[in-house]
Design an enzyme around this catalytic site. Structure first.
Site, PDB file in Angstrom:
ATOM      1  N   HIS A  42      40.045  37.743  59.528  1.00  0.00           N
ATOM      2  CA  HIS A  42      39.622  37.229  58.246  1.00  0.00           C
ATOM      3  C   HIS A  42      37.762  36.596  58.403  1.00  0.00           C
ATOM      4  CE1 HIS A  42      38.765  36.236  53.955  1.00  0.00           C
ATOM      5  NE2 HIS A  42      38.607  34.603  54.622  1.00  0.00           N
ATOM      6  N   SER A  60      34.933  35.297  55.450  1.00  0.00           N
ATOM      7  CA  SER A  60      34.394  34.917  54.713  1.00  0.00           C
ATOM      8  C   SER A  60      33.263  35.729  53.616  1.00  0.00           C
ATOM      9  CB  SER A  60      32.776  33.215  55.094  1.00  0.00           C
ATOM     10  OG  SER A  60      32.302  33.358  53.672  1.00  0.00           O
ATOM     11  N   GLY A  61      33.935  35.998  52.327  1.00  0.00           N
ATOM     12  CA  GLY A  61      32.470  36.907  51.396  1.00  0.00           C
ATOM     13  C   GLY A  61      31.715  35.911  51.443  1.00  0.00           C
ATOM     14  N   HIS A  62      30.842  34.738  51.877  1.00  0.00           N
ATOM     15  CA  HIS A  62      30.123  33.628  51.097  1.00  0.00           C
ATOM     16  C   HIS A  62      28.836  34.375  52.413  1.00  0.00           C
ATOM     17  CE1 HIS A  62      31.915  32.579  47.240  1.00  0.00           C
ATOM     18  NE2 HIS A  62      32.729  33.027  48.325  1.00  0.00           N
ATOM     19  N   HIS A  91      35.820  33.077  38.091  1.00  0.00           N
ATOM     20  CA  HIS A  91      34.566  33.558  37.413  1.00  0.00           C
ATOM     21  C   HIS A  91      35.070  34.467  36.138  1.00  0.00           C
ATOM     22  CE1 HIS A  91      31.430  32.296  40.317  1.00  0.00           C
ATOM     23  NE2 HIS A  91      33.031  32.976  41.586  1.00  0.00           N
ATOM     24  N   ASP A 127      24.435  30.937  45.673  1.00  0.00           N
ATOM     25  CA  ASP A 127      25.305  30.681  46.203  1.00  0.00           C
ATOM     26  C   ASP A 127      25.186  29.821  47.217  1.00  0.00           C
ATOM     27  OD1 ASP A 127      27.705  29.947  47.158  1.00  0.00           O
ATOM     28  OD2 ASP A 127      28.205  33.261  47.675  1.00  0.00           O
ATOM     29  N   HIS A 170      30.526  41.288  48.792  1.00  0.00           N
ATOM     30  CA  HIS A 170      31.704  39.693  48.347  1.00  0.00           C
ATOM     31  C   HIS A 170      32.867  40.515  48.889  1.00  0.00           C
ATOM     32  CE1 HIS A 170      32.857  36.173  47.086  1.00  0.00           C
ATOM     33  NE2 HIS A 170      33.271  35.931  46.273  1.00  0.00           N
ATOM     34  N   ASP A 209      48.308  22.418  36.285  1.00  0.00           N
ATOM     35  CA  ASP A 209      48.309  23.762  36.546  1.00  0.00           C
ATOM     36  C   ASP A 209      47.435  24.422  37.022  1.00  0.00           C
ATOM     37  OD1 ASP A 209      51.512  23.659  36.050  1.00  0.00           O
ATOM     38  OD2 ASP A 209      50.841  24.416  34.340  1.00  0.00           O
ATOM     39  N   ASP A 226      48.088  22.172  31.266  1.00  0.00           N
ATOM     40  CA  ASP A 226      49.041  21.771  32.043  1.00  0.00           C
ATOM     41  C   ASP A 226      50.137  21.847  30.813  1.00  0.00           C
ATOM     42  OD1 ASP A 226      50.119  19.064  33.061  1.00  0.00           O
ATOM     43  OD2 ASP A 226      51.078  19.470  31.444  1.00  0.00           O
TER      44      ASP A 226
END
Lengths: 544, 544
Positions: free
Chosen positions: A361, A363-365, A75, A192, A138, A47, A440
């Site tokens: 969309h 990216s947040g990076h 995080h 990052d 972000h 999972d 799991d």
């Protein structure tokens, strides 16, 4: 006693330095983030994955704080596990704390865990560490990185960031603070690396706003936007557009509803009550007055998009004229499922917009030019590329070398590798054993690679179990056979008949004590099943 | 009798019109291509997929020809299956015929199948169909599309194409022939949609040459290039660079060696004998004099790249200073494995170049501007977008509408949907049942979705089989339990003990005839196993 700063990223061989990093000086430890990883396609039945923090278990009393950069699962997701072992407080900004609080309540840990809220620009003194959070942009609000003044020098940890000058919440990253750190002199930067292979500059959230404005202006039917439940800024954008173009907004998907609720309550999401309707009410409005926000951008079959693709959503059925927007990127490993769902939505008559064909969309990076700006702004002596696969970290290192940071001052390491640091140097230690801990079903860490390998064999080849009653070289009655996953059971009678004959032949040939019969029968069945089906199922025989 | 042309793409719900298309007029049929599909990640244990050509089975005598556009697996891979049912000859260009011949020999069909070789520019009269192959550029040499003059008009099928003005073999696509078709008047165009979501123009193979030249000029160590075994032009480029910069060339991976051999024999690959060395000889040369071509760009664990990543190649071990090039793109669904291998190659000390960070690969398919050029060059009355997922076909339609083709003249359909065509119109028929036929181990079509669903359950949850000897409410001896894939067997003793208690409890509670005991025990075990492990394994109990 060691008078160096020890920095240890924890986790498996996937993304490095993303989920959890341990900072250790003398007998004090602070931890930055405690997140989960998501299983890869061949980690069958798993999972979630949490970092292997076994390393901390004999020094939990040294841990003074868990500092959280932002509220994404990768995080904060491991906190419900970690906090069963650690008594130190969690430090987070208000929205992040709100999301952690929900998690702690679900895990029935809310009363045992101290959650300390700080604001970007606070100064936190934690033992010998002076921690200065600084705001970064972000894909979720209220994100910070940390400037950590340690006895050996100032260390800067970016968290997840991009240099967005026009973010949706109008709160750009704190360039001034980074410049100020730089003036003080930065010993080490942890930065990052997610988009280290993307040239240029990541587009601003503003770009998405323009694409949405055009879409909302032109669409004749309903608009259904799928995005990450944590992408509060995107939800804000969609709500603003709905408001601007006279549509009501319905929110569907559990995590989307939960997050929206917290973000509204804490003031991070500005959505007037009269804009919102319940998903059950959408049929009371004409199509061009409806906008919907939903979950399921990663192809998860049980999320809203997955259910819509199969026509299994209780309140919503795709119809001709609907515009569906995937306002997210597909995480590697998920593309196949995501595209399958997109194809099925097309099949049901929707027009589907996704990253490759519309600017829905970003990216947040940070991309390469931002990564270079960061390095030149902070001017660290040492660089530790974090938050990326090894290929990203290597690319980050290549960029840093272009900017004049000597190769020997850049540490590209795997999770579990302790780094020791002082003003004179950075040394790389021996990698700790371990890495991943699988979650799991109901278990934590009870399932390892050996079970996953068994599952892989079952998945590819199925199983075949036989109970044989044998006496004096004869099979008594019929063997009881249980088998699945080899061939279609409706076609299996010939195969079973052949298996029974195989069993009888071995029993006759050996005609010895029953004890010694199981292995020979298993081997004969394995040969027979391979010859007949080309498969090597798990075979077990019990002889009575 | 129907005096319309019937066009039926065959295959499943993946890419449409890619693997096999049937053209039918009155009592004559020609087939274009007969290729395989590759299983998606959730098609557990499946080796390959062939189109469901059941539709043809009661009219095999009507089939007059199988025309092949080019030698890629997704266009020829189903021939060993199809040709067991059909007597018509296969028509192919020389290289394509060479590749088919190998396949027919492997399938022991070489003596039964007539293989007719044609050249681009030949004119083939096949019954009432006049077929004019025309050269196109793609990622394997000797590719054609077909102009097919039928009694209802001229139909053009592009095959896989790009408009490369500077291909490696200096044989650009035949624009003149397309223009000539256009002058005659084209009733219908079937055109490749693969890159319908890519703006612009696909770069020429020339771009890759420049990237390789720089790489070969600068690399200090060995150069190992992985690419598709069928990408003969890329192999030529690497051989040319090895020649230019004084390196010997070794070829490793079975399909790579086989294809190179055929292509050299037929004159499609110009590699001098003294350039080549055996992979076993590489250690006799200094690193900077070695270039290697290998298989494994899709993350296949048994191909060369997969073995190098794990240190399991017999003749080759990655070392510091090696440059590894992935000169290919990762097919959706494979990215995760490909990136894992790239990360492991980095870990072993190689520098790895791949599509995202260096121009070491270009697509073999046309992008949007080429697709527009094709339509304006051919000026068809009707358009059938083929070779793409539904999302690509829809995008292709959107492009064609921009060029003035009316929406009602564009047929976006799924595989298995017959289209009927004459000079007056194009009508869409009812979709035929079926779609995929799975090739699994030794079987063709014996494994369907029900087995795959069983395998998925086994993969996620494992299985639990118990054999119970019960008498008068008591279990005699110990139940025999066979289980795998639920939890680690080394940790399973507690779980097994609990399962035995569960069984004993049910046996005691029911204390009735043995016959009725199996279901209650299974249900109790299912509840118990879910409570203990969070898993829902396949459970079966046999009671004696």
């Amino acid at each position: 006693m060691n008078s160096k700063l020890r920095i240890t990223p924890l986790g498996g061989l996937g993304e490095i330095g993303k989920n959890m990093t341990v900072f250790e000086y003398e007998d004090e430890i602070i931890i930055v983030d405690a997140g989960v990883m998501f299983p890869e396609n061949d980690m069958l039945g798993i999972d979630l994955i949490i970092p292997d923090y076994n390393y901390l278990m004999d020094k939990t009393d040294k841990v003074k704080a868990i500092l959280i950069t932002h509220g994404h699962e990768d995080h904060i997701g491991a906190l419900p596990h970690l906090m069963r072992h650690i008594e130190a407080p969690i430090y987070a900004t208000p929205l992040t704390a709100g999301l952690i609080d929900v998690k702690m309540r679900q895990a029935k840990l809310a009363n045992d865990v101290e959650l300390i809220i700080f604001e970007a620009d606070d100064v936190l003194q934690i033992g010998q560490f002076q921690v200065e959070p600084f705001h970064v942009a972000h894909s979720i609000p209220d994100c910070v990185g940390f400037g950590i003044t340690t006895p050996v020098g100032l260390v800067v940890h970016t968290g997840d960031y991009k240099f967005d000058h026009t973010p949706t919440d109008n709160w750009p990253p704190d360039f001034a603070k980074l410049a100020e750190f730089s003036e003080r002199g930065v010993l080490c930067l942890l930065a990052d690396s997610t988009n280290a292979d993307r040239p240029g500059w990541t587009p601003s959230e503003k770009v998405v706003e323009e694409a949405f404005d055009k879409l909302f202006r032109e669409a004749k039917g309903r608009i259904i936007v799928a995005t990450f439940a944590s992408l509060i800024s995107r939800i804000q954008q969609v709500a603003d557009m709905a408001q601007r173009y006279g549509r009501k907004l319905a929110i569907t998907g559990r995590s989307m509803r939960d997050n929206t609720k917290i973000a509204r309550k804490l003031g991070y999401l500005d959505v007037p009550d009269d804009l919102l309707i319940d998903i059950g009410q959408i049929d009371s409005y004409p199509a061009h007055e409806i906008a919907i926000i939903a979950t399921g951008t990663q192809g998860e079959p049980s999320a809203v998009m997955g259910r819509l693709a199969l026509g299994r959503h209780r309140n919503l059925t795709i119809m001709e004229g609907d515009t569906v927007v995937f306002s997210a990127y597909a995480i590697p490993g998920n593309e196949e499922m995501v595209y399958r769902i997109i194809n099925r939505l097309f099949q049901r008559g929707a027009n589907v917009l996704y990253e490759r064909i519309a600017k829905v969309h970003v990216s947040g990076h940070a991309s390469q030019e931002e990564m270079k700006l960061l390095i030149n702004l902070v001017r660290p002596k040492f660089l530790i590329p974090i938050h990326g696969e090894l290929r990203h970290l290597k690319q980050h290192k290549a960029l840093a070398k272009q900017l004049g940071i000597p190769a020997e001052n850049i540490a590209v390491v795997e999770n579990g590798t302790p780094l020791e640091l002082d003003e004179n140097g950075l040394t790389i230690g021996e990698r700790l054993p371990g890495g991943y801990v699988f979650i799991d079903g109901a278990g934590v860490g009870e399932v390892g690679w050996s079970v996953v390998r068994d599952r892989d064999k079952l998945a590819q080849n199925g199983f075949f179990v036989a109970y044989v009653n044998a006496h004096n070289g004869n099979v008594i009655g019929q063997p009881d056979i249980v088998t699945r996953g080899i061939i279609d059971m409706r076609e299996a009678e010939d195969l079973l008949e052949g298996a029974r004959e195989t069993i009888a032949r071995v029993v006759k040939t050996y005609a010895t004590s029953n004890k010694a019969l199981d292995k020979p029968i298993e081997e004969a069945l394995e040969r027979y099943l391979y010859a007949e089906t080309g498969k090597r199922p798990f075979v077990q025989v019990i002889v009575k």
